[in-house]
Design a protein around this motif. Structure first.
Motif, mmCIF file in Angstrom:
data_model
loop_
_atom_site.group_PDB
_atom_site.id
_atom_site.type_symbol
_atom_site.label_atom_id
_atom_site.label_comp_id
_atom_site.label_asym_id
_atom_site.label_seq_id
_atom_site.Cartn_x
_atom_site.Cartn_y
_atom_site.Cartn_z
ATOM 1 N N LEU A 71 0.814 -1.210 0.000
ATOM 2 C CA LEU A 71 0.000 0.000 0.000
ATOM 3 C C LEU A 71 0.849 1.263 0.000
ATOM 4 C CD1 LEU A 71 -2.611 -1.060 2.713
ATOM 5 C CD2 LEU A 71 -2.907 -1.127 0.236
ATOM 6 N N SER A 72 0.251 2.347 -0.475
ATOM 7 C CA SER A 72 0.876 3.662 -0.359
ATOM 8 C C SER A 72 0.859 4.052 1.120
ATOM 9 C CB SER A 72 0.086 4.689 -1.173
ATOM 10 O OG SER A 72 -1.197 4.879 -0.583
ATOM 11 N N HIS A 73 1.605 5.081 1.466
ATOM 12 C CA HIS A 73 1.599 5.534 2.868
ATOM 13 C C HIS A 73 0.204 5.976 3.286
ATOM 14 C CE1 HIS A 73 5.778 5.028 3.862
ATOM 15 N NE2 HIS A 73 6.107 5.529 2.689
ATOM 16 N N ARG A 74 -0.512 6.633 2.418
ATOM 17 C CA ARG A 74 -1.888 7.049 2.719
ATOM 18 C C ARG A 74 -2.773 5.816 2.922
ATOM 19 N NH1 ARG A 74 -4.367 11.273 -1.150
ATOM 20 N NH2 ARG A 74 -3.217 12.665 0.203
ATOM 21 N N GLY A 75 -2.600 4.818 2.065
ATOM 22 C CA GLY A 75 -3.369 3.575 2.187
ATOM 23 C C GLY A 75 -3.059 2.855 3.487
ATOM 24 N N ILE A 76 -1.770 2.793 3.827
ATOM 25 C CA ILE A 76 -1.370 2.158 5.087
ATOM 26 C C ILE A 76 -2.028 2.870 6.263
ATOM 27 C CG2 ILE A 76 0.576 1.825 6.680
ATOM 28 C CD1 ILE A 76 2.293 1.219 4.197
ATOM 29 N N LYS A 99 -6.139 -10.579 12.387
ATOM 30 C CA LYS A 99 -5.618 -11.440 11.309
ATOM 31 C C LYS A 99 -5.287 -10.586 10.085
ATOM 32 C CE LYS A 99 -8.175 -15.529 12.705
ATOM 33 N NZ LYS A 99 -9.370 -16.350 12.456
ATOM 34 N N ALA A 100 -6.179 -9.660 9.758
ATOM 35 C CA ALA A 100 -5.924 -8.767 8.621
ATOM 36 C C ALA A 100 -4.697 -7.900 8.895
ATOM 37 C CB ALA A 100 -7.155 -7.902 8.337
ATOM 38 N N LEU A 101 -4.561 -7.416 10.121
ATOM 39 C CA LEU A 101 -3.391 -6.618 10.496
ATOM 40 C C LEU A 101 -2.112 -7.438 10.340
ATOM 41 C CD1 LEU A 101 -2.060 -4.084 11.701
ATOM 42 C CD2 LEU A 101 -2.587 -5.010 13.967
ATOM 43 N N SER A 102 -2.150 -8.667 10.810
ATOM 44 C CA SER A 102 -0.988 -9.539 10.689
ATOM 45 C C SER A 102 -0.589 -9.715 9.227
ATOM 46 C CB SER A 102 -1.304 -10.901 11.320
ATOM 47 O OG SER A 102 -0.225 -11.777 11.173
ATOM 48 N N SER A 103 -1.578 -9.964 8.370
ATOM 49 C CA SER A 103 -1.299 -10.140 6.936
ATOM 50 C C SER A 103 -0.813 -8.853 6.291
ATOM 51 C CB SER A 103 -2.553 -10.637 6.221
ATOM 52 O OG SER A 103 -2.925 -11.897 6.723
ATOM 53 N N LEU A 104 -1.388 -7.729 6.692
ATOM 54 C CA LEU A 104 -0.971 -6.434 6.163
ATOM 55 C C LEU A 104 0.502 -6.171 6.468
ATOM 56 C CD1 LEU A 104 -1.900 -3.593 4.939
ATOM 57 C CD2 LEU A 104 -2.069 -2.897 7.331
ATOM 58 N N LEU A 105 0.931 -6.546 7.665
ATOM 59 C CA LEU A 105 2.302 -6.273 8.098
ATOM 60 C C LEU A 105 3.337 -7.106 7.348
ATOM 61 C CD1 LEU A 105 1.686 -5.896 11.923
ATOM 62 C CD2 LEU A 105 2.272 -4.077 10.300
ATOM 63 N N ILE A 106 2.938 -8.222 6.757
ATOM 64 C CA ILE A 106 3.895 -9.055 6.021
ATOM 65 C C ILE A 106 4.529 -8.261 4.882
ATOM 66 C CG2 ILE A 106 4.134 -11.068 4.511
ATOM 67 C CD1 ILE A 106 1.997 -12.432 6.299
ATOM 68 N N GLU A 107 3.713 -7.589 4.082
ATOM 69 C CA GLU A 107 4.236 -6.832 2.936
ATOM 70 C C GLU A 107 4.457 -5.353 3.239
ATOM 71 O OE1 GLU A 107 5.251 -8.193 0.141
ATOM 72 O OE2 GLU A 107 4.481 -10.182 0.650
ATOM 73 N N ASN A 108 3.868 -4.853 4.318
ATOM 74 C CA ASN A 108 3.908 -3.417 4.574
ATOM 75 C C ASN A 108 4.538 -3.039 5.911
ATOM 76 O OD1 ASN A 108 2.112 -2.181 2.275
ATOM 77 N ND2 ASN A 108 1.088 -4.046 2.955
ATOM 78 N N ASP A 110 7.563 -2.970 6.987
ATOM 79 C CA ASP A 110 8.751 -2.128 6.923
ATOM 80 C C ASP A 110 8.404 -0.668 6.691
ATOM 81 O OD1 ASP A 110 7.814 -2.810 4.363
ATOM 82 O OD2 ASP A 110 9.787 -2.537 3.453
ATOM 83 N N ARG A 111 7.200 -0.393 6.238
ATOM 84 C CA ARG A 111 6.770 0.980 5.986
ATOM 85 C C ARG A 111 5.803 1.477 7.065
ATOM 86 N NH1 ARG A 111 4.378 -0.163 1.156
ATOM 87 N NH2 ARG A 111 3.793 1.977 0.833
ATOM 88 N N GLY A 152 12.162 -3.962 12.212
ATOM 89 C CA GLY A 152 13.569 -3.865 12.576
ATOM 90 C C GLY A 152 13.944 -2.729 13.481
ATOM 91 N N THR A 153 14.625 -1.747 12.926
ATOM 92 C CA THR A 153 15.186 -0.633 13.683
ATOM 93 C C THR A 153 14.125 0.119 14.471
ATOM 94 O OG1 THR A 153 16.824 -0.363 11.968
ATOM 95 C CG2 THR A 153 16.575 1.450 13.500
ATOM 96 N N ALA A 154 12.983 0.335 13.875
ATOM 97 C CA ALA A 154 11.926 1.086 14.561
ATOM 98 C C ALA A 154 11.501 0.378 15.835
ATOM 99 C CB ALA A 154 10.728 1.269 13.647
ATOM 100 N N LEU A 155 11.487 -0.944 15.812
ATOM 101 C CA LEU A 155 11.079 -1.675 17.002
ATOM 102 C C LEU A 155 12.157 -1.676 18.069
ATOM 103 C CD1 LEU A 155 8.926 -4.711 15.968
ATOM 104 C CD2 LEU A 155 8.314 -2.754 17.327
ATOM 105 N N ARG A 156 13.405 -1.610 17.689
ATOM 106 C CA ARG A 156 14.450 -1.519 18.710
ATOM 107 C C ARG A 156 14.256 -0.254 19.530
ATOM 108 N NH1 ARG A 156 17.478 -4.191 14.870
ATOM 109 N NH2 ARG A 156 18.265 -2.346 13.821
#
Length: 167
Positions: A71-76, A99-108, A110-111, A152-156
């Motif tokens: 998704l675009s940043h606006r879409g996210i 569940k949808a959130l979990s799936s969304l995070l797979i491809e998005n 990092d953004r 990654g880094t954001a979660l640290r």
């Protein structure tokens, strides 16, 4: 003057059932089409209808899993806002949003770094060992794993927060 007719609950329910019955991936549906459909549906599904919200979450989950939508940043922002709001309810439908959130995070994931702490704080509620809704707990743990794997880094940085320490 053309007046735009609003869909009835039954029509919206039927439309979501039709979308959920479709087989993905489809060559005639692009990533952009997926994002547009989701954003429009988020706007028209009433906040007070858990049944329609659940169907929408199932559709989002399907698109994320089968179409691997990015998704675009606006879409996210739109989708995260919706899923976190819907997923924060204590109903049995919360698991659908998680569940949808979990799936969304797979491809998005990092953004989603600027949302990492908010997402983690919301997931904490369901990851708690005293959580009664086991489906929601499982979905929250998967979402958290995907958030960790992709952010990654954001979660640290947000890992130092109380929300992450409590999980």
């Amino acid at each position: 003057v053309t007046r735009r007719r609003e869909m009835s609950t039954a029509e919206l329910s039927n439309a979501l059932d039709t979308l959920n019955a479709m087989t993905f991936p489809r060559r005639d549906v692009t990533q952009s089409d997926c994002e547009k459909m989701i954003v429009v549906l988020i706007r028209i599904v009433p906040d007070d209808s858990e049944m329609l919200g659940s169907k929408l979450c199932s559709f989002i989950n399907t698109l994320c899993v089968k179409m691997h939508i990015v998704l675009s940043h606006r879409g996210i922002d739109s989708v995260l806002k919706y899923l976190l709001k819907f997923g924060s309810r204590t109903s049995v439908f919360a698991a659908d949003a998680l569940k949808a959130l979990s799936s969304l995070l797979i491809e998005n994931g990092d953004r989603c770094s600027e949302h990492a702490e908010t997402i983690a704080a919301r997931l904490q509620r369901f990851a708690d060992t005293s959580s009664v809704n086991l489906d929601a707990k499982h979905a929250a743990m998967l979402a958290l794993a995907n958030l960790c794997a992709k952010s990654g880094t954001a979660l640290r940085e947000c890992g130092k927060s109380k929300a992450m320490m409590d999980i």
